[in-house]
Scaffold this active site. Structure first.
Site, short mmCIF file in Angstrom:
data_model
loop_
_atom_site.label_atom_id
_atom_site.label_comp_id
_atom_site.label_asym_id
_atom_site.label_seq_id
_atom_site.Cartn_x
_atom_site.Cartn_y
_atom_site.Cartn_z
N ARG A 120 0.86 -1.19 0.00
CA ARG A 120 0.00 0.00 0.00
C ARG A 120 0.89 1.23 0.00
O ARG A 120 1.98 1.22 0.55
CB ARG A 120 -0.88 0.03 1.25
CG ARG A 120 -2.10 -0.88 1.20
CD ARG A 120 -3.05 -0.61 2.36
NE ARG A 120 -2.42 -0.85 3.64
CZ ARG A 120 -2.01 0.09 4.47
NH1 ARG A 120 -2.18 1.38 4.18
NH2 ARG A 120 -1.43 -0.22 5.61
N CYS A 161 1.18 -6.84 14.36
CA CYS A 161 0.99 -7.28 15.74
C CYS A 161 0.40 -8.69 15.79
O CYS A 161 0.17 -9.23 16.87
CB CYS A 161 0.06 -6.32 16.48
SG CYS A 161 0.80 -4.73 16.83
N SER A 217 -0.79 -2.82 12.20
CA SER A 217 -0.25 -3.95 11.43
C SER A 217 1.00 -4.49 12.10
O SER A 217 1.65 -3.81 12.90
CB SER A 217 0.03 -3.53 9.99
OG SER A 217 0.72 -2.32 9.98
N ARG A 274 1.79 -12.06 0.32
CA ARG A 274 0.44 -12.30 0.85
C ARG A 274 -0.21 -13.58 0.33
O ARG A 274 0.11 -14.05 -0.75
CB ARG A 274 -0.47 -11.15 0.40
CG ARG A 274 -0.04 -9.77 0.85
CD ARG A 274 -0.62 -9.42 2.16
NE ARG A 274 -0.02 -8.21 2.74
CZ ARG A 274 -0.60 -7.53 3.71
NH1 ARG A 274 -1.76 -7.90 4.19
NH2 ARG A 274 0.01 -6.47 4.22
N LYS A 299 -9.66 -1.90 2.28
CA LYS A 299 -9.33 -0.71 3.06
C LYS A 299 -10.09 0.53 2.57
O LYS A 299 -10.56 1.33 3.37
CB LYS A 299 -7.82 -0.45 3.01
CG LYS A 299 -6.95 -1.62 3.47
CD LYS A 299 -7.27 -2.06 4.87
CE LYS A 299 -6.21 -3.05 5.39
NZ LYS A 299 -6.51 -3.50 6.76
N ASP A 355 -9.76 -8.80 10.02
CA ASP A 355 -9.23 -7.48 9.67
C ASP A 355 -10.20 -6.32 9.89
O ASP A 355 -9.81 -5.27 10.34
CB ASP A 355 -8.76 -7.50 8.21
CG ASP A 355 -7.86 -6.31 7.86
OD1 ASP A 355 -7.06 -5.90 8.72
OD2 ASP A 355 -7.96 -5.80 6.74
N HIS A 381 -10.97 -1.27 12.16
CA HIS A 381 -9.87 -2.15 11.78
C HIS A 381 -9.71 -3.21 12.89
O HIS A 381 -8.79 -3.12 13.71
CB HIS A 381 -8.60 -1.29 11.64
CG HIS A 381 -7.45 -2.01 11.00
ND1 HIS A 381 -6.14 -1.61 11.20
CD2 HIS A 381 -7.40 -3.07 10.18
CE1 HIS A 381 -5.34 -2.41 10.51
NE2 HIS A 381 -6.07 -3.30 9.90
N TYR A 402 -1.65 -3.83 -6.32
CA TYR A 402 -1.34 -4.58 -5.10
C TYR A 402 -2.40 -4.44 -4.00
O TYR A 402 -2.78 -3.31 -3.64
CB TYR A 402 0.02 -4.15 -4.55
CG TYR A 402 0.66 -5.29 -3.76
CD1 TYR A 402 1.37 -6.29 -4.42
CD2 TYR A 402 0.51 -5.38 -2.38
CE1 TYR A 402 1.92 -7.34 -3.72
CE2 TYR A 402 1.06 -6.43 -1.67
CZ TYR A 402 1.77 -7.41 -2.35
OH TYR A 402 2.31 -8.46 -1.66
O1 TSX Z 1 1.19 -13.00 16.19
C1 TSX Z 1 1.82 -12.96 17.22
N1 TSX Z 1 1.15 -13.07 18.42
C2 TSX Z 1 -0.32 -13.20 18.45
C3 TSX Z 1 -0.68 -14.58 18.26
C4 TSX Z 1 -1.84 -15.10 18.55
N2 TSX Z 1 3.19 -12.79 17.18
C5 TSX Z 1 3.89 -12.62 15.91
C6 TSX Z 1 3.96 -11.13 15.62
C7 TSX Z 1 4.24 -10.81 14.23
C8 TSX Z 1 3.03 -10.84 13.34
C9 TSX Z 1 3.89 -12.78 18.36
N3 TSX Z 1 5.19 -12.62 18.59
C10 TSX Z 1 3.23 -12.92 19.57
C11 TSX Z 1 1.83 -13.10 19.62
O2 TSX Z 1 1.25 -13.23 20.68
N4 TSX Z 1 4.17 -12.85 20.56
C12 TSX Z 1 5.35 -12.67 19.94
C13 TSX Z 1 6.66 -12.55 20.63
C14 TSX Z 1 7.25 -13.92 20.81
C15 TSX Z 1 7.91 -14.50 19.75
C16 TSX Z 1 8.42 -15.76 19.90
C17 TSX Z 1 8.29 -16.44 21.09
C18 TSX Z 1 7.62 -15.86 22.15
C19 TSX Z 1 7.10 -14.59 22.00
N5 TSX Z 1 8.83 -17.73 21.16
C20 TSX Z 1 9.57 -18.28 22.15
O3 TSX Z 1 9.85 -17.63 23.09
C21 TSX Z 1 9.94 -19.67 21.97
MN MN Z 2 -5.35 -4.64 8.32
#
Ligand code: TSX
Ligand code: MN
Length: 633
Positions: A96, A299, A297, A416, A254, A322, A274, A245
């Protein structure tokens, strides 16, 4: 745009005059509702396509279009799966483009707030209607020369549903058509349902008329230097030029379901947000509750929407990942629909550990854009290293040979998948319920490495609006921004606001009425780290433990919360940590006084800079959060 046809002219005369000799290769123009004919005539006249193709949403249509795309080299069939295709775009068209996204109104302050003098507003970009129209007229003049214009009737939300809205998208890209068929409900039934209803006018062009002026890369004609995504909320119209895209070209998402819909929602008294929508069933009591969550985004919104719970007793099912359209019904219950028909998710980081339900959703009828391909006709991206044959040859998203461990990415970081929501193993049976699902809690969140606890509950609806307005998140290097910085993304709507953000906050406040059952609101942060940078919370499926606490609060359990200056915190031990090993509760929930003082002052300054006099002052006055932090922490 002024319709340059005289008012007294009959529709059929306009049509004859404007359509001229454009052959209609499919569909019957004269069967279309008059207002659609008029819309079409105007844009055929402007874009000058070679032919018109009126879509009906049928299976045969998908076959025909897919076949054409394969023939042209746009799509490659992925032989490891069924009905799955790989598409590689021009590397200049991969995301975007916020800097080229505009909302056009006559009054600037309908669209953007009164920012402090000298401050550059980041809550949307405004252009005067006239100026935007001139740009649109000049860019789109003849933009479809030598190409077919597809006419796509679609519904956001179940067709004919009371909360649904209709759109018609014109596009010269059949890749866009194929994706629209997955992401929205494309059907000839739309013409019947339209009746006296209005529809959102969506116009999209790759901006690459024939004979082409620019070298076409990867069979992906586009015009990246002249990308423009213009919205005309007053007449419910979107014009997108130059990019094929995702959110730039699938205008139902969006552009319509957030930017234009937020304006419609303002006018009609509802909310277009959102947010993901998920259902959690308590397997003991059989009782089900729904929550909506708004995160910026990167998260993991899609991951959360589809989690596999790690504690027994809950069944989780996804309604949407979304966008949520939310409206109070006549009983005062907030109800949500997912206006979309599919998922358009980021792939890197997605695997059988982080999101098995997503992985299982795109084994059939799916389009993968800008991923790497394995020699056996499978797909690959960063994060899938443990899930493919170690010795298999890989071709990266740029079409070059690639090996795990090589510098650079196999897949583009913004690559994607596009797949039908119905294919998700945990799709909720009520995901297409036209009246929506009842919402018990709204959850805000962000990627906050320090200071912000795992979860807290706001004191009230109004306080929740403040918490939402203060949402910030650590940016990844994705999209247009680089480096890691904590960025404001109020209500997770910064890139998607359709009108003045101050007025939008007031609209949120106005939702609260005595006869309404206001949902509780929360803030979560899965991303807090310790002094070594190690995540304090395991996240992913374990997040259900936090949702369990949220739902117990919604059920009225007073014994599990303690008051703090920023909201209610879980009482120590009130979140089920069974089987998690060592969780540093005190670190996960600490509220460092100076962090919070700085954070509140910074947020307040941000909102004063960006929203200025449009900010509903009542939010600060009633909450005096800074004072509480000063005195009580
Ligand atoms: O999506 C994530 N969530 C929500 C899941 C339901 N991610 C990925 C973020 C990028 C899109 C996360 N990353 C989350 C999370 O709750 N938490 C984390 C941070 C994290 C990453 C790896 C580990 C722990 C926490 N793994 C180990 O410690 C082995
Ligand atoms: Mn979104």
């Amino acid at each position: 745009m002024e319709d340059d046809a005289p008012e007294f002219m009959e529709i059929h005369e306009i049509v004859i005059q404007k359509l001229g000799h454009v052959p209609i290769v499919k569909g019957d123009f004269h069967m279309l509702p008059k207002k659609v004919q008029k819309f079409l005539a105007k844009w055929v006249y402007t874009c000058k396509p070679r032919a018109l193709y009126i879509c009906d949403g049928s299976h045969a249509e998908a076959e025909e279009v897919t076949h054409k795309l394969i023939e042209r080299g746009v799509l490659t069939k992925l032989k490891k799966y069924e009905n799955c295709y790989l598409c590689r775009t021009d590397p200049a068209d991969v995301a975007r483009v916020e800097s080229k996204t505009w909302i056009a109104t006559d009054d600037k302050y309908e669209t953007v707030p009164h920012v402090r003098q000298g401050v550059r507003g980041i809550l949307g970009q405004w252009k005067h209607t006239k100026e935007m129209e001139e740009e649109v007229n000049s860019d789109l003049d003849g933009c479809m020369a030598g190409r077919t214009m597809y006419v796509i009737p679609f519904s956001m939300g179940p067709i004919g549903g009371p909360l649904s809205k209709i759109g018609v998208q014109l596009t010269d890209s059949n890749y866009v058509l194929l994706c629209m068929r997955i992401m929205t409900r494309v059907s000839a039934d739309i013409w019947e349902v339209l009746g006296d209803n209005d529809f959102v006018r969506c116009v999209h062009s790759m901006g690459c008329p024939r004979p082409v002026q620019r070298k076409v890369v990867n069979h992906w004609p586009c015009n990246p230097d002249k990308i423009m995504i213009g919205h005309f909320p007053a007449r419910r119209e979107i014009v997108s030029f130059g990019s094929g895209y995702g959110g730039n070209s699938l205008l139902g998402k969006k552009c319509f379901a957030l930017r234009i819909a937020s304006v419609i929602a303002r006018d009609e008294g509802w909310l277009a947000e959102h947010m993901l929508i998920m259902g959690l069933t308590n397997e003991k009591t059989g009782e089900e509750k729904f929550v909506c969550a708004a995160f910026p985004s990167a998260c993991g919104k899609t991951n959360l929407a589809m989690i596999q719970p790690t504690i027994p007793g809950y069944k989780v099912r996804v309604v949407g990942d979304d966008i949520a359209w939310l409206r109070f019904d006549d009983k005062g219950v907030l109800r949500a629909i997912n206006p979309e028909n599919g998922f358009l998710g980021v792939l890197p980081g997605t695997n059988m550990k982080t999101n098995p339900n997503a992985m299982l959703s795109f084994q059939n009828i799916s389009i993968f854009t800008n991923v790497a391909e394995t020699a056996d006709g499978g797909v690959f991206w960063e994060g899938m290293e443990d899930e493919i044959d170690k010795n298999i040859a890989i071709t990266n998203w740029l079409g070059q040979p690639w090996k795990i461990g090589m510098p650079g990415n196999a897949a583009h970081p913004n690559s994607r998948f596009t797949c039908p929501a119905s294919q998700c193993p945990i799709i909720h049976p009520k995901w297409e319920d036209p009246k929506g699902v009842p919402v018990s809690a709204l959850i805000f969140g962000g990627r906050r490495p320090t200071g912000v606890p795992l979860v807290f509950e706001s004191y009230s609806w109004q306080h929740g609006v403040m918490v939402g307005a203060c949402v910030k998140s650590e940016s990844t290097a994705a999209a247009e921004h680089t480096g890691k910085k904590i960025m404001h993304d109020p209500m997770a709507m910064r890139p998607f606001m359709g009108y003045n953000f101050g007025k939008y906050l007031q609209h949120w406040l106005d939702m609260e009425k005595p006869d309404r059952n206001m949902p509780k609101s929360f803030h979560v942060n899965w991303f807090r780290v310790d002094e070594h940078g190690k995540f304090l919370w395991p996240g992913f499926g374990d997040n259900v433990r936090v949702l369990d606490w949220v739902l117990r609060r919604c059920a009225g359990d007073e014994s599990i919360a303690v008051k703090s200056p920023i909201g209610y915190l879980p009482k120590k031990g009130s979140i089920d940590l069974t089987g998690l090993g060592d969780i540093k509760w005190d670190e996960l929930f600490s509220l460092p006084k100076h962090y919070w003082l700085d954070d509140m002052r910074e947020s307040k300054l941000f909102l004063e800079d960006q929203v200025g006099t449009d900010f509903p002052q009542v939010i600060w006055e009633t909450h005096a959060q800074e004072k509480r932090i000063e005195e009580q922490l």
